[in-house]
Write a protein that holds these residues in place. Structure first.
Motif: not given
Length: 297
Positions: A225-238
């Motif tokens: 989990k990333g920002a907002g306690g959610e699984i962020q697409l941006t994190d995986s794209m990075l």
């Protein structure tokens, strides 16, 4: 040769709380821009880009979206009986062919990355597009078609971007560029979510259209989990950016964020003005509305 982009994911599980009470019983994606639901504009953009199969990632109370893209036997029988040929043809034009849509459920609101991951088995091992349905894009050539044309030359991963004023970059995801790839296309070296004022690496915001390689699913499977306690697409794209090529395309056209009220109303006016009859009625009304506060001053 790059694999073709045949499939697209449309994540439509959001609650639409900014439009309550209108979205209490009606999905936000079914709110209308002039005479079509928001979701129809996004599907039309995908189909104009050659997309063959659309995967809707839904949530509770979204059955009406599936119904919208299905046959309506009673309605169509009534139209036939009344010889409403034009209306029948309109319904047929916007109805996908059998087998061209899939619906899968995101059972908990765990973020955009999780919603995309929910479609992994339907997409399989091939590149795919993502179209965020809050955003509709007004353009001569489908925004996604512009992206597919670039992808055919570059391969890799493509993100649609557009310029925003420098003093608004802290409201969006912003890309950092590293070299030109052609007209309006650049290599991406980084993405920053809502950078602090004065720190943005560019004035190009991520618009809500992506072409991604299937390796993103493995990364999403292990994404915390990333920002907002959610699984962020941006994190995986990075993370994927460390292994694969990412490019931005500054598309020709204009986006409207229909996830907020100002964007929704702006889209209605912009698309309404395309109809000459509506435009003749709208222009005098808008002029009258604009004059009122000026007269009060």
């Amino acid at each position: 040769m790059n694999k073709p982009i045949r499939k697209a994911i449309l994540p439509v599980a959001g609650l639409g709380t900014r439009f309550l009470p209108a979205t209490k019983a009606v999905p936000k994606e079914m709110l209308t821009i002039v005479d079509r639901p928001i979701i129809q504009y996004v599907v039309d953009e995908a189909r104009a880009a050659g997309i063959e199969h659309i995967v809707f990632v839904t949530g509770r109370n979204k059955q009406v979206i599936e119904d919208h893209f299905d046959m309506a036997y009673e309605l169509e029988d009534t139209l036939k009986a009344r010889n409403k040929t034009a209306a029948l043809e309109l319904l047929e034009k916007h109805r996908p062919v059998p087998g061209a849509t899939s619906f899968t459920r995101q059972q908990a609101p765990l973020g955009l990355g999780h919603a995309i991951w929910c479609a992994r088995d339907i997409i399989g091992n091939e590149p795919f597009a993502i179209l965020l349905p809050d955003v509709i894009i007004k353009s001569q050539v489908s925004c996604l078609k512009q992206m597919v044309d670039l992808y055919q030359n570059t391969g890799g991963n493509i993100i649609a971007v557009e310029e925003v004023p420098e003093d608004q970059t802290d409201q969006y995801g912003i890309v950092e560029l590293d070299g030109e790839l052609g007209a309006n296309a650049h290599k991406i070296s980084n993405m920053v979510e809502k950078p602090a004022p004065g720190t943005a690496p560019s004035n190009l915001m991520i618009t809500g259209r992506y072409i991604l390689q299937p390796e993103i699913f493995d990364l999403l499977s292990n994404q915390g989990k990333g920002a907002g306690g959610e699984i962020q697409l941006t994190d995986s794209m990075l993370a994927l950016m460390k292994e694969q090529h990412f490019a931005s395309l500054k598309f020709e056209g204009r986006s409207y964020d229909c996830g907020n009220k100002a964007g929704f109303l702006s889209a209605n006016i912009a698309f309404g003005m395309d109809d000459p009859k509506l435009a003749r009625e709208l222009v005098p009304f808008m002029e009258e509305i604009i004059r009122k506060p000026l007269a009060a001053e």
